[in-house]
Design a protein around this motif. Structure first.
Motif, mmCIF file in Angstrom:
data_model
loop_
_atom_site.group_PDB
_atom_site.id
_atom_site.type_symbol
_atom_site.label_atom_id
_atom_site.label_comp_id
_atom_site.label_asym_id
_atom_site.label_seq_id
_atom_site.Cartn_x
_atom_site.Cartn_y
_atom_site.Cartn_z
ATOM 1 N N ASP A 104 -5.582 -26.060 -18.063
ATOM 2 C CA ASP A 104 -4.489 -25.749 -17.143
ATOM 3 C C ASP A 104 -5.030 -25.433 -15.739
ATOM 4 N N GLU A 105 -6.091 -24.645 -15.680
ATOM 5 C CA GLU A 105 -6.692 -24.321 -14.385
ATOM 6 C C GLU A 105 -7.228 -25.576 -13.703
ATOM 7 N N LEU A 106 -7.854 -26.442 -14.494
ATOM 8 C CA LEU A 106 -8.395 -27.678 -13.944
ATOM 9 C C LEU A 106 -7.275 -28.579 -13.432
ATOM 10 N N ARG A 107 -6.230 -28.714 -14.188
ATOM 11 C CA ARG A 107 -5.089 -29.534 -13.778
ATOM 12 C C ARG A 107 -4.464 -28.985 -12.491
ATOM 13 N N LYS A 108 -4.352 -27.666 -12.392
ATOM 14 C CA LYS A 108 -3.777 -27.042 -11.206
ATOM 15 C C LYS A 108 -4.682 -27.254 -9.982
ATOM 16 N N ALA A 109 -6.013 -27.169 -10.186
ATOM 17 C CA ALA A 109 -6.946 -27.343 -9.075
ATOM 18 C C ALA A 109 -6.959 -28.789 -8.586
ATOM 19 N N LEU A 110 -6.707 -29.740 -9.474
ATOM 20 C CA LEU A 110 -6.770 -31.151 -9.107
ATOM 21 C C LEU A 110 -5.417 -31.746 -8.713
ATOM 22 N N GLN A 111 -4.378 -30.926 -8.611
ATOM 23 C CA GLN A 111 -3.073 -31.431 -8.190
ATOM 24 C C GLN A 111 -3.124 -31.879 -6.741
ATOM 25 N N ARG A 112 -2.322 -32.877 -6.417
ATOM 26 C CA ARG A 112 -2.277 -33.378 -5.045
ATOM 27 C C ARG A 112 -1.644 -32.313 -4.149
ATOM 28 N N GLN A 113 -2.293 -32.111 -2.999
ATOM 29 C CA GLN A 113 -1.769 -31.166 -2.021
ATOM 30 C C GLN A 113 -1.579 -31.904 -0.708
ATOM 31 N N GLU A 114 -0.527 -31.582 -0.027
ATOM 32 C CA GLU A 114 -0.256 -32.199 1.266
ATOM 33 C C GLU A 114 -1.194 -31.603 2.312
ATOM 34 N N PRO A 115 -1.779 -32.455 3.186
ATOM 35 C CA PRO A 115 -2.668 -31.931 4.220
ATOM 36 C C PRO A 115 -1.883 -31.167 5.288
ATOM 37 N N SER A 116 -2.612 -30.396 6.065
ATOM 38 C CA SER A 116 -1.963 -29.634 7.130
ATOM 39 C C SER A 116 -1.407 -30.609 8.175
ATOM 40 N N PRO A 117 -0.403 -30.200 8.970
ATOM 41 C CA PRO A 117 0.231 -31.108 9.923
ATOM 42 C C PRO A 117 -0.736 -31.656 10.984
ATOM 43 N N ASP A 118 -1.760 -30.921 11.355
ATOM 44 C CA ASP A 118 -2.670 -31.399 12.394
ATOM 45 C C ASP A 118 -3.892 -32.140 11.820
ATOM 46 N N PHE A 119 -3.888 -32.440 10.528
ATOM 47 C CA PHE A 119 -5.029 -33.100 9.893
ATOM 48 C C PHE A 119 -5.306 -34.469 10.507
ATOM 49 N N GLU A 120 -4.278 -35.275 10.662
ATOM 50 C CA GLU A 120 -4.455 -36.622 11.206
ATOM 51 C C GLU A 120 -5.010 -36.576 12.634
ATOM 52 N N ALA A 121 -4.504 -35.666 13.434
ATOM 53 C CA ALA A 121 -4.976 -35.550 14.814
ATOM 54 C C ALA A 121 -6.439 -35.115 14.857
ATOM 55 N N ARG A 122 -6.849 -34.179 13.992
ATOM 56 C CA ARG A 122 -8.242 -33.736 13.965
ATOM 57 C C ARG A 122 -9.182 -34.861 13.544
ATOM 58 N N VAL A 123 -8.805 -35.615 12.522
ATOM 59 C CA VAL A 123 -9.650 -36.717 12.043
ATOM 60 C C VAL A 123 -9.748 -37.802 13.114
ATOM 61 N N THR A 124 -8.626 -38.148 13.714
ATOM 62 C CA THR A 124 -8.622 -39.193 14.739
ATOM 63 C C THR A 124 -9.484 -38.795 15.935
ATOM 64 N N SER A 125 -9.369 -37.560 16.378
ATOM 65 C CA SER A 125 -10.172 -37.144 17.532
ATOM 66 C C SER A 125 -11.656 -37.107 17.196
ATOM 67 N N THR A 126 -11.999 -36.677 16.011
ATOM 68 C CA THR A 126 -13.407 -36.648 15.603
ATOM 69 C C THR A 126 -13.982 -38.053 15.545
ATOM 70 N N VAL A 127 -13.254 -38.972 14.923
ATOM 71 C CA VAL A 127 -13.726 -40.358 14.814
ATOM 72 C C VAL A 127 -13.832 -40.982 16.201
ATOM 73 N N ARG A 128 -12.827 -40.760 17.037
ATOM 74 C CA ARG A 128 -12.837 -41.349 18.370
ATOM 75 C C ARG A 128 -14.032 -40.833 19.189
ATOM 76 N N SER A 129 -14.329 -39.544 19.093
ATOM 77 C CA SER A 129 -15.461 -39.000 19.857
ATOM 78 C C SER A 129 -16.794 -39.554 19.342
ATOM 79 N N LYS A 130 -16.925 -39.723 18.039
ATOM 80 C CA LYS A 130 -18.166 -40.275 17.498
ATOM 81 C C LYS A 130 -18.322 -41.743 17.853
ATOM 82 N N VAL A 131 -17.234 -42.511 17.817
ATOM 83 C CA VAL A 131 -17.305 -43.930 18.170
ATOM 84 C C VAL A 131 -17.641 -44.086 19.644
#
Length: 126
Positions: free
Chosen positions: A12-39
């Motif tokens: 039960d604990e394992l199933r609960k830990a592996l459940q899908r969770q929605e990312p935070s609202p600013d997740f996409e913006a953080r990933v995009t800015s990080t990738v853009r700066s590295k590129v």
């Protein structure tokens, strides 16, 4: 049955830990800015392979055109081919000497036998 309850609790604990969770609202913006700066940073540093320095910073004068440990691959490959070829030639030379020694031993053995037979034939003839 205590172990069964522990197993079910663990699952039960394992199933609960592996459940899908929605990312935070600013997740996409953080990933995009990080990738853009590295590129952007990588694009400014790109140069053709043959014009890239092997080590960053100014190069000190040295007897070899590359720092130790950063030897070109073709040079290492050529060295390996030379070592293998030399070892093969050395082994062939060794086998030739072994064969020569065997032939010489056989000739001495055959010569001594022929010499013994010749002496016996001289003793038989008057």
């Amino acid at each position: 049955m205590d172990w069964l309850e522990d197993e079910l609790k663990f699952e039960d604990e394992l199933r609960k830990a592996l459940q899908r969770q929605e990312p935070s609202p600013d997740f996409e913006a953080r990933v995009t800015s990080t990738v853009r700066s590295k590129v952007t940073a990588a694009a400014g540093q790109r140069r053709p392979v043959f014009s890239r320095p092997l080590a960053p910073g100014p190069r000190p004068l040295s007897p070899v055109p590359w720092p130790l440990g950063l030897m070109p691959r073709w040079l290492a490959t050529a060295a390996a081919v030379l070592v293998i070829t030399g070892a093969g030639a050395g082994y062939r030379y060794h086998r030739g000497h072994v064969a020569k020694e065997q032939v010489m031993f056989a000739m001495r053995l055959a010569g001594s036998q022929l010499n013994r037979i010749q002496m016996q034939m001289k003793a038989v003839r008057p």
